[in-house]
Design a protein around this motif. Structure first.
Motif, PDB file in Angstrom:
ATOM      1  N   LYS A 563       0.852  -1.335   0.098  1.00 50.61           N
ATOM      2  CA  LYS A 563      -0.243   0.106   0.104  1.00 50.61           C
ATOM      3  C   LYS A 563       0.677   1.511  -0.135  1.00 50.61           C
ATOM      4  O   LYS A 563       1.870   1.684   0.905  1.00 50.61           O
ATOM      5  CB  LYS A 563      -0.973  -0.347   1.195  1.00 50.61           C
ATOM      6  N   ILE A 564       1.029   2.244  -1.199  1.00 45.68           N
ATOM      7  CA  ILE A 564       1.383   3.512  -1.156  1.00 45.68           C
ATOM      8  C   ILE A 564       0.303   4.173  -0.073  1.00 45.68           C
ATOM      9  O   ILE A 564      -0.302   4.610  -0.730  1.00 45.68           O
ATOM     10  CB  ILE A 564       1.698   3.469  -2.408  1.00 45.68           C
ATOM     11  N   THR A 565       1.310   5.020   0.336  1.00 45.93           N
ATOM     12  CA  THR A 565       0.825   5.850   1.316  1.00 45.93           C
ATOM     13  C   THR A 565       1.580   7.354   1.557  1.00 45.93           C
ATOM     14  O   THR A 565       2.481   7.265   0.510  1.00 45.93           O
ATOM     15  CB  THR A 565       0.100   5.391   2.841  1.00 45.93           C
ATOM     16  N   GLU A 566       1.221   8.580   1.589  1.00 40.70           N
ATOM     17  CA  GLU A 566       1.253   9.858   1.973  1.00 40.70           C
ATOM     18  C   GLU A 566       2.619   8.989   2.889  1.00 40.70           C
ATOM     19  O   GLU A 566       4.127  10.026   2.609  1.00 40.70           O
ATOM     20  CB  GLU A 566       0.278  10.861   2.078  1.00 40.70           C
ATOM     21  N   GLY A 567       3.015   8.853   3.726  1.00 40.33           N
ATOM     22  CA  GLY A 567       3.855   8.514   4.720  1.00 40.33           C
ATOM     23  C   GLY A 567       5.240   7.804   4.378  1.00 40.33           C
ATOM     24  O   GLY A 567       6.007   8.465   4.741  1.00 40.33           O
ATOM     25  N   ASN A 568       5.119   7.058   3.263  1.00 39.19           N
ATOM     26  CA  ASN A 568       5.581   6.342   2.403  1.00 39.19           C
ATOM     27  C   ASN A 568       6.332   6.198   1.350  1.00 39.19           C
ATOM     28  O   ASN A 568       6.876   5.214   0.669  1.00 39.19           O
ATOM     29  CB  ASN A 568       5.148   4.559   2.944  1.00 39.19           C
ATOM     30  N   LEU A 569       5.982   7.102   0.802  1.00 41.38           N
ATOM     31  CA  LEU A 569       6.360   7.705  -0.750  1.00 41.38           C
ATOM     32  C   LEU A 569       7.248   7.984  -0.641  1.00 41.38           C
ATOM     33  O   LEU A 569       8.197   7.426  -1.368  1.00 41.38           O
ATOM     34  CB  LEU A 569       5.096   8.725  -0.831  1.00 41.38           C
ATOM     35  N   GLU A 570       8.001   7.925   0.519  1.00 38.82           N
ATOM     36  CA  GLU A 570       9.380   8.761   0.371  1.00 38.82           C
ATOM     37  C   GLU A 570      10.723   7.964   0.177  1.00 38.82           C
ATOM     38  O   GLU A 570      11.113   7.672  -0.705  1.00 38.82           O
ATOM     39  CB  GLU A 570      10.164   9.709   1.409  1.00 38.82           C
ATOM     40  N   LYS A 571      10.351   6.679   0.643  1.00 41.14           N
ATOM     41  CA  LYS A 571      10.735   5.008   0.823  1.00 41.14           C
ATOM     42  C   LYS A 571      10.802   4.703  -0.482  1.00 41.14           C
ATOM     43  O   LYS A 571      11.880   4.149  -1.092  1.00 41.14           O
ATOM     44  CB  LYS A 571      10.186   4.175   1.402  1.00 41.14           C
ATOM     45  N   TYR A 572      10.112   4.579  -1.504  1.00 41.70           N
ATOM     46  CA  TYR A 572      10.343   4.095  -3.053  1.00 41.70           C
ATOM     47  C   TYR A 572      10.370   4.850  -3.848  1.00 41.70           C
ATOM     48  O   TYR A 572      11.094   4.729  -4.684  1.00 41.70           O
ATOM     49  CB  TYR A 572       7.905   3.689  -3.562  1.00 41.70           C
TER      50      TYR A 572
END
Length: 766
Positions: A563-572
């Motif tokens: 699940k891509i969220t605003e919080g983990n977007l920077e990780k990807y």
């Protein structure tokens, strides 16, 4: 006498004739058994029709033959083969079916003698008949020599008449006539007549057979010669030309084309047949014929006339682009009413990635047309459009003719992609060649140099695409209907990503909805912080990158769902890449925010002006183009003209230099819309008055201070909105363009219309 009887089908038994035949009918077999119990005599009479299974007296001839049964042989299947000898003629008086078999009352008919003929006359008759027999034997090889010799050795006329009737294969009708003729003189006349006719028939038949044999021999000879010629040509490698020519002729018969086209192709096929195999001329001619046969001269596909279906397809495939959709629906409505209607030449102009090419494909699907694409980017040779002349080795048709051949119909949708990037050099000007194609008044007789026959392009729906109209030659631009495809707002990009791009990339990377999902906030963050474009290409790449990384995680077994969220977007996607120019924190002297249009969307530009001691020179830096330099000079002239009104001494311009700079000096900049921005910055620097920080402007300036309208307004306002600028000065003449913009762009912005520099300075200076 009363004796058993057999009705014969297609057979007559004459007196003194020995013959065997098969019996299958139950009545006839019982009649044979009855005869064998008695004196073995049986009455043999022919039936008039072979179709009758149970004939009565009316269906039988009146005269038959009394025969003696010589032998009976039983065959498999209940059949009996019987051998009989004819004894004498008899007339049928009555016929009864007794105990399951036929029984006939007959009266013997003795032959009538020659009462008036003497021996000399009889001899003459015999010789006449024997001459006929010799002639018959000469023209009819089926009559054996032994039978012919026996007939010629017959001594009496009566014997000769009987032998001829028995030995020569007369027809059943003739034999029945001979049975019914009891008078010897009449029988002689009948035999002579029948025999003469048979001789003539056999002679004519023999002549026909000889002619047929001669013709067959001739055909056989020609066949052998052709086979030999074919073998020789195979050895020489020349047989393929004839085979190809025959195939071309078959294709020509099925071709739907005008008389002129068919005559030209037929003539070219005739020339091709005479050419030696392997020659360069044969190769060129073959390619030419194949090209002509492959073109859809009069073959058209059926257009869709369902307005509701077409509108549904366009809405399914694309979000927004209302003007394009409206224009396509108008075209379809006109076509439905008129039955044909001139196909318009539409040119979609807008930044890259805004869906110009894909909208053309959707239009083709909505209209039910076949779709072909011609990329014109970088074409410099006119022959690419019009084709090469066939005098050149390796000549080929132009791209338009080739596209028609590929489409297989004379009414496709033809996309002319990147029409603004057509070049020209010493080989010709392709843009000029496009003039005839894109002119609906003359493209019904477009002539390709290779085809050399008029091509009808009036049924083709042309859609061109371009990033800008500035590089399109004016005559070519005049022939097209321009539809602006402007930049997308962030909200439009979000809807496009949500409806199309995420689904497309998931399918492309093999992901399902259970395995992968992107939140709405994450999509909006990608749009705002990871992409900076007018279209959605980079956005699609970023979504594709997310899908690939998610696929890797799923295969590694680390996760079952990503699940891509605003919080983990920077990780990807890593750190945020895009930095937007925002409003200055405080008002400043000599710094004014301008708005610019580029081929990839809008942008904001800060114009900086410094006043420094010097000799009155104007310095321009920041990779300005000629138009922008002239705008700067015009702005300086205006500022100097209004200096007295702002208590500025004219000596200031003689003792100081003015330096105008537009940051990001490595990026080329040009255009007529920075005039009022540079004038405001210059006046601010000269008067030492500050300019409002939360303000941007666009417009061209005249020497007298009038503000002229500009283009690309939507992109410029979007750039201002992204920079968090709330007040924008726009030329008054651009008011209609602002009114056409959606409320999504204008919300939160204060658009002020200005007609002169006085109004601009009043709004801009603190």
């Amino acid at each position: 006498m009363t004796i058993p009887a057999i009705a014969l089908r297609g057979l007559c038994v004459l007196p003194k004739m020995v013959v065997h035949f098969d019996v299958s009918r139950r009545k006839s077999i019982l009649a044979l058994e009855k005869a064998m119990v008695g004196d073995q005599k049986i009455f043999l009479v022919a039936q008039k029709s072979v179709q009758d299974e149970d004939p009565g007296k009316e269906e039988l001839y009146s005269i038959g033959t009394i025969g003696m049964i010589k032998q009976i042989l039983k065959l498999p299947g209940g059949m009996v083969r019987v051998l009989v000898e004819g004894l004498e003629r008899a007339q049928l008086s009555a016929l009864e079916a007794e105990e399951g078999y036929l029984e006939a009352d007959v009266e013997v008919c003795p032959p009538e003698p020659f009462l008036e003929a003497d021996d000399v006359t009889k001899e003459a008759m015999c010789r006449i008949l024997k001459e006929h027999v010799e002639k018959y034997a000469a023209v009819n090889p089926a009559l054996s020599k032994d039978v012919a010799t026996m007939l010629l050795e017959s001594r009496t006329l009566e014997e000769l008449l009987d032998e001829i009737s028995i030995s020569i294969p007369f027809s059943m009708e003739n034999k029945q006539q001979l049975i019914e003729t009891t008078s010897l003189p009449e029988r002689y006349v009948l035999v002579e007549q029948i025999l003469g006719t048979e001789v003539e028939i056999s002679r004519i038949k023999q002549e026909f057979q000889e002619k047929v044999k001669e013709r067959i021999d001739k055909n056989q000879k020609e066949y052998i010669l052709r086979e030999q010629m074919k073998l020789i040509k195979e050895e020489l490698g020349e047989d393929t030309i004839q085979a190809d020519a025959e195939q071309f002729e078959r294709q020509l018969e099925k071709l739907k084309a005008g008389k002129e086209v068919k005559e030209r192709i037929s003539k070219e096929i005739g020339r091709y047949k005479t050419m030696p195999m392997g020659s360069q001329e044969a190769y060129v001619s073959r390619n030419y014929i194949e090209t002509l046969l492959g073109l859809p001269w009069s073959r058209m596909s059926r257009d869709n006339k369902d307005l509701a279906r077409a509108e549904k397809i366009l809405e399914e495939d694309h979000y927004g682009l209302e003007k394009v959709k409206e224009r396509v629906m108008e075209f379809l409505a006109v076509r439905s009413l008129t039955g044909k209607g001139d196909s318009p030449i539409i040119c979609l102009v807008g930044p890259p990635g805004t869906g110009k090419t894909s909208i053309a494909r959707s239009v083709a699907r909505a209209l039910g047309k076949r779709y072909v694409r011609i990329c014109l980017g970088g074409i410099r040779d006119e022959a690419e459009i019009r084709g090469h002349r066939r005098t050149y080795v390796g000549a080929m048709p132009g791209r338009v003719a080739a596209a028609l051949k590929q489409a297989g119909a004379s009414n496709p949708l033809m996309l002319l992609d990147e029409v603004d990037k057509v070049g020209s050099d010493y080989k010709g000007d392709p843009a000029s060649a496009l003039l005839e194609i894109l002119d609906s008044a003359q493209n019904d007789t477009f002539r390709d140099h290779y085809i050399e026959l008029p091509l009808d392009l009036s049924n083709v729906l042309f859609i061109a695409t371009a990033n800008t109209t500035q590089t399109i030659p004016r005559p070519l631009l005049d022939r097209m209907e321009i539809i602006e495809v402007s930049s997308y707002t962030e909200n439009e990009k979000y809807h496009i990503a949500d409806k199309y791009l995420v689904v497309k990339q998931m399918k492309k990377n093999g992901l399902t909805a259970d395995q992968f999902s992107v939140s709405a906030k994450a999509v909006r963050k990608i749009i705002h912080n990871y992409t900076r474009e007018a279209g959605v290409r980079e956005l699609e790449r970023k979504i594709g990158e997310l899908c690939r990384k998610a696929a890797k995680e799923l295969l590694d077994g680390k996760k079952k769902q990503v699940k891509i969220t605003e919080g983990n977007l920077e990780k990807y996607l890593g750190k945020e890449l895009v930095r937007f120019e925002t409003v200055n924190e405080e008002d400043a002297v000599g710094i004014v925010r301008g708005l610019a249009w580029t081929s990839v969307g809008g942008d904001t530009l800060e114009v900086e002006v410094n006043l420094m001691p010097g000799s009155g020179k104007l310095h321009l830096t920041g990779q300005m183009g000629d138009v922008m330099k002239e705008s700067a000079e015009a702005a300086l002239s205006y500022v100097r003209s209004v200096s007295p009104a702002y208590q500025v001494d004219s000596a200031v311009y003689e003792k100081n230099d003015i330096h105008v700079h537009i940051p990001e000096g490595a990026v080329p900049k040009d255009g007529p819309s920075a005039g009022i921005t540079m004038a405001t910055a210059m006046l601010s620097a000269v008067t030492n008055k500050k300019v409002k920080a939360d303000l941007a402007m666009t417009g061209e300036i005249t020497l007298r201070g009038r503000v002229l309208p500009i283009g690309g307004l939507k992109e410029k306002l979007l750039a201002a909105k992204m920079a968090d600028i709330h007040t924008v000065l726009v030329p008054g003449n651009n008011k209609p363009h602002v009114q056409e913009l959606s409320s999504e762009i204008l919300d939160g912005m204060d658009i002020k219309f200005v007609g002169s520099m006085d109004e601009v300075l009043k709004e801009a200076l603190v």
